[in-house]
Each structure stands twice: as C-alpha cells, then as structure tokens.
Design an enzyme around this catalytic site. Structure first.
Site, short mmCIF file in Angstrom:
data_model
loop_
_atom_site.label_atom_id
_atom_site.label_comp_id
_atom_site.label_asym_id
_atom_site.label_seq_id
_atom_site.Cartn_x
_atom_site.Cartn_y
_atom_site.Cartn_z
N HIS A 36 26.65 51.12 39.62
CA HIS A 36 26.00 52.18 40.40
C HIS A 36 24.60 51.73 40.84
O HIS A 36 24.19 51.94 41.96
CB HIS A 36 25.82 53.45 39.55
CG HIS A 36 27.10 54.11 39.13
ND1 HIS A 36 27.49 54.19 37.82
CD2 HIS A 36 28.06 54.74 39.85
CE1 HIS A 36 28.63 54.85 37.74
NE2 HIS A 36 29.01 55.19 38.95
N GLN A 60 38.96 66.24 42.35
CA GLN A 60 39.54 64.91 42.55
C GLN A 60 40.26 64.39 41.31
O GLN A 60 40.78 63.28 41.32
CB GLN A 60 38.48 63.92 43.03
CG GLN A 60 37.46 63.50 42.00
CD GLN A 60 36.38 62.62 42.64
OE1 GLN A 60 35.51 63.09 43.35
NE2 GLN A 60 36.45 61.31 42.39
N LYS A 149 34.53 48.47 44.62
CA LYS A 149 35.32 48.69 43.40
C LYS A 149 36.43 49.71 43.69
O LYS A 149 37.55 49.58 43.21
CB LYS A 149 34.39 49.20 42.30
CG LYS A 149 35.05 49.88 41.13
CD LYS A 149 35.58 48.87 40.17
CE LYS A 149 36.10 49.39 38.87
NZ LYS A 149 36.57 50.73 38.79
P1 PAJ Z 1 31.72 57.06 40.66
O1 PAJ Z 1 32.96 56.57 39.99
O2 PAJ Z 1 30.60 57.55 39.82
O3 PAJ Z 1 31.20 55.90 41.57
C1 PAJ Z 1 30.09 56.08 42.42
C2 PAJ Z 1 30.01 54.87 43.34
O4 PAJ Z 1 29.76 53.70 42.56
C3 PAJ Z 1 31.33 54.62 44.11
O5 PAJ Z 1 31.03 54.32 45.45
C4 PAJ Z 1 31.92 53.45 43.36
O6 PAJ Z 1 32.78 52.66 44.16
C5 PAJ Z 1 30.67 52.69 42.96
N1 PAJ Z 1 30.94 51.78 41.83
C6 PAJ Z 1 31.47 52.08 40.62
N2 PAJ Z 1 31.59 50.96 39.87
C7 PAJ Z 1 31.14 49.93 40.63
C8 PAJ Z 1 31.02 48.52 40.42
N3 PAJ Z 1 31.39 47.95 39.29
N4 PAJ Z 1 30.49 47.78 41.42
C9 PAJ Z 1 30.11 48.36 42.60
N5 PAJ Z 1 30.21 49.67 42.85
C10 PAJ Z 1 30.71 50.46 41.88
O7 PAJ Z 1 33.42 57.14 43.11
C11 PAJ Z 1 32.99 58.19 42.69
O8 PAJ Z 1 32.08 58.27 41.66
C12 PAJ Z 1 33.40 59.54 43.26
O9 PAJ Z 1 34.72 59.46 43.73
C13 PAJ Z 1 32.46 60.05 44.38
C14 PAJ Z 1 32.44 59.12 45.59
C15 PAJ Z 1 31.03 60.25 43.85
C16 PAJ Z 1 32.97 61.44 44.87
O10 PAJ Z 1 33.04 62.35 43.83
#
Ligand code: PAJ
Length: 282
Positions: A36, A60, A149
């Site tokens: 993140h 979701q 991811k």
């Molecule tokens: P969340 O799983 O908290 O992820 C938030 C963002 O961080 C997403 O865009 C996800 O792809 C990115 N992310 C997570 N792990 C990562 C990693 N190892 N490397 C790069 N980016 C990473 O995805 C969500 O939340 C939800 O679906 C959301 C978009 C917030 C909608 O509720």
C-alpha cells in the site's frame, strides 16, 4: 495529516485544495503494508496532495466469514500514513457510504468481470465498482492509484471511469514483494508459520512459467503448473490462467514477441484457509 470521517467535512477541505492543487487518491481497506505504502509514495511524487481512504467495503465480500475476519489496524495505519507523508485520510463508516442500503450496483464491464476472480468470487466486482465509483464521486481526484497485485481489479477500474465518463487518470503500480518473493498482502499475516514458509512457491512457479512460455504454448504451461500443485502437500491451486492483459481472456497459443498484446499469468492458491492471488507479465 488530517483525518476525516464524514463526506461533508472531507469535501469542505478538498474544495479549497482543488482550486490550486492536484489531488492523488489511493483507496484501501486498511491493514496497511509496504505494498500500500508504495502506491502512496508514488501518488506523493506525482501530486500536490495525497488522499488515502480506509474502508472495509462489505459489498465486495462474497463470504461473510472473510468480511468478519478482515484485519482492522487503524492506529498502526494512521502512524504509517503519517510517516509516509499522506496529507488526508478518509475513514468513513458503513452508514456514511451506504446509508441504510448496503447493496451493490450491477455493472457491465464488457466481460472482464466474468474471468478469473469473477468466476470464483460472486458479486465481487459489482461491490468493487460500487465503492470505487462512490469514493471517486466523493474525492474527485485527478489521478487514482491501484496495484497490479489485483490486476483484474485495475482493469475493471479503468473500464469503470470510461463507462461513467469520470475525468480521472488511473495509474497501475507494480507489485511489491517480500524478500522471498511473496506478494505483500493484508492476508499474509493470517498464514500459519507452515503456510507462510511455503507461500513463496507461488511466485517461483510464476517465474518458471514465464521461462516456459518462451518456448511452450500456454496450455502446456498451464498443465505443468497444475501438475506441480497436485504434488504440493500444503498449497491448493484454485486456478492458473495465462490471459491477455487487455480483455483478460484465456490465451492458449504460443508467445508472439511481435504482438502488441501482452500476456500475463494469473494464479489463485489456498494456503490452508487463506486465499492468495498473484500475477506476472510474461
Ligand atoms: P486493498 O486490498 O486494501 O488494496 C488497496 C490497493 O493496494 C489496491 O489497489 C491493491 O492492488 C494495492 N496493493 C495491495 N497489495 C499490493 C502489493 N503487494 N503491491 C502493490 N499494490 C498492492 O484492493 C482493495 O483494497 C479494495 O478492493 C479497494 C480498491 C480499496 C475497494 O474497496
């Protein structure tokens, strides 16, 4: 860093800022890790102001158990956000977002929603579309950042802004990994020590698939991966698919280095009760 819990207060602040400053937005569900933070750092480099949202979106989750077990680490999250230079964090309640109607809107994303994750997580992308559309309407950023991811999610969001004609640039950010290759995820903390130890196998297989895809066709590579997982004592493969990056349709042929359309390998694996996903451009 300013913390807002209501739409009204957040929008009051953003209205002032928007006149002179560019706004970058990173939506999250909290339980923040370095993956993140890499998105937030990129947003920080490319914008005057960075807004992060923390909201565990109920619509979701296809399994109630998954929603109930989702880690909530708000104090630690705020500390990390402060350290990385986030300007504004938005932490709304479910009521603030959905009022009393906790339901998804149904979207037609042109078919990409039915591939891979769409086959295994019923209603997931309607839930993602609903919350991201709502957050975009509230924050109205210039640019929003999503991780590769969740590559399918990234493509869905690009489609969402196109369908809804929202003037927001969507930026995809590379996957941030642990030293041993495991893609960072809020779910990693819930792995047993045994599962954590073997989980880097997922990325190793992706890298080997990439090598094999240089000479063998995609169906052969897929069969090879399935065989490898059948033999694995602790990891259970849900799917491995080689697909086109643009429409996410399964690709069965051989790699064409001249083609503009790239392929990516996508994988979902159960490590005990924990479901892990990863992908790699081939
Ligand atoms: P969340 O799983 O908290 O992820 C938030 C963002 O961080 C997403 O865009 C996800 O792809 C990115 N992310 C997570 N792990 C990562 C990693 N190892 N490397 C790069 N980016 C990473 O995805 C969500 O939340 C939800 O679906 C959301 C978009 C917030 C909608 O509720």
């Amino acid at each position: 860093m300013n913390v807002y819990k209501t739409v009204t207060n957040l929008q009051q602040e953003l209205k002032k800022l928007r006149q002179k400053k560019s706004i970058g937005f990173v939506p999250t569900m909290g339980a923040l890790h370095k993956g993140h933070l890499s998105l937030i750092k990129q947003a920080k480099n490319e914008n005057d102001v960075v807004v992060v949202s923390i909201f565990v979106n109920p619509t979701q989750f296809d399994k109630k158990e998954d929603l109930d077990n989702y880690p909530i680490t708000l104090d630690a999250d705020k500390k990390l956000l402060d350290e990385v230079g986030c300007d504004i964090v938005f932490i709304p309640s479910v009521k603030e977002i959905y009022s009393t109607n906790i339901k998804s809107q149904h979207f037609d994303f042109g078919g990409i929603e039915h591939e891979m994750e769409g086959k295994f997580r019923d209603g997931h992308f309607d839930g993602v579309g609903t919350i991201v559309k709502r957050l975009f309407e509230i924050v109205q950023p210039d640019t929003a950042y999503f991780g590769e991811k969740d590559f399918q999610q990234l493509q869905i969001i690009k489609k969402l802004v196109e369908i809804e004609q929202m003037p927001i640039k969507i930026v995809g950010c590379t996957i941030f990994r642990e030293k041993d290759g495991l893609a960072m995820s809020s779910r990693n903390a819930r792995l047993t020590p045994e599962h954590r130890e073997v989980a880097p196998f997922i990325y190793k297989i992706l890298k080997k698939s990439k090598k094999k895809f240089g000479t063998k066709n995609a169906s052969k590579v897929t069969k090879w991966v399935e065989k490898k997982f059948k033999k694995h004592p602790l990891l259970k493969l849900e799917y491995f698919t080689i697909a086109n990056e643009d429409n996410l349709k399964t690709f069965e042929g051989k790699k064409d280095p001249k083609s503009k359309i790239k392929q990516r390998a996508f994988i979902a694996v159960f490590a005990g009760k924990i479901r892990l996903i990863d992908n790699l451009q081939l």
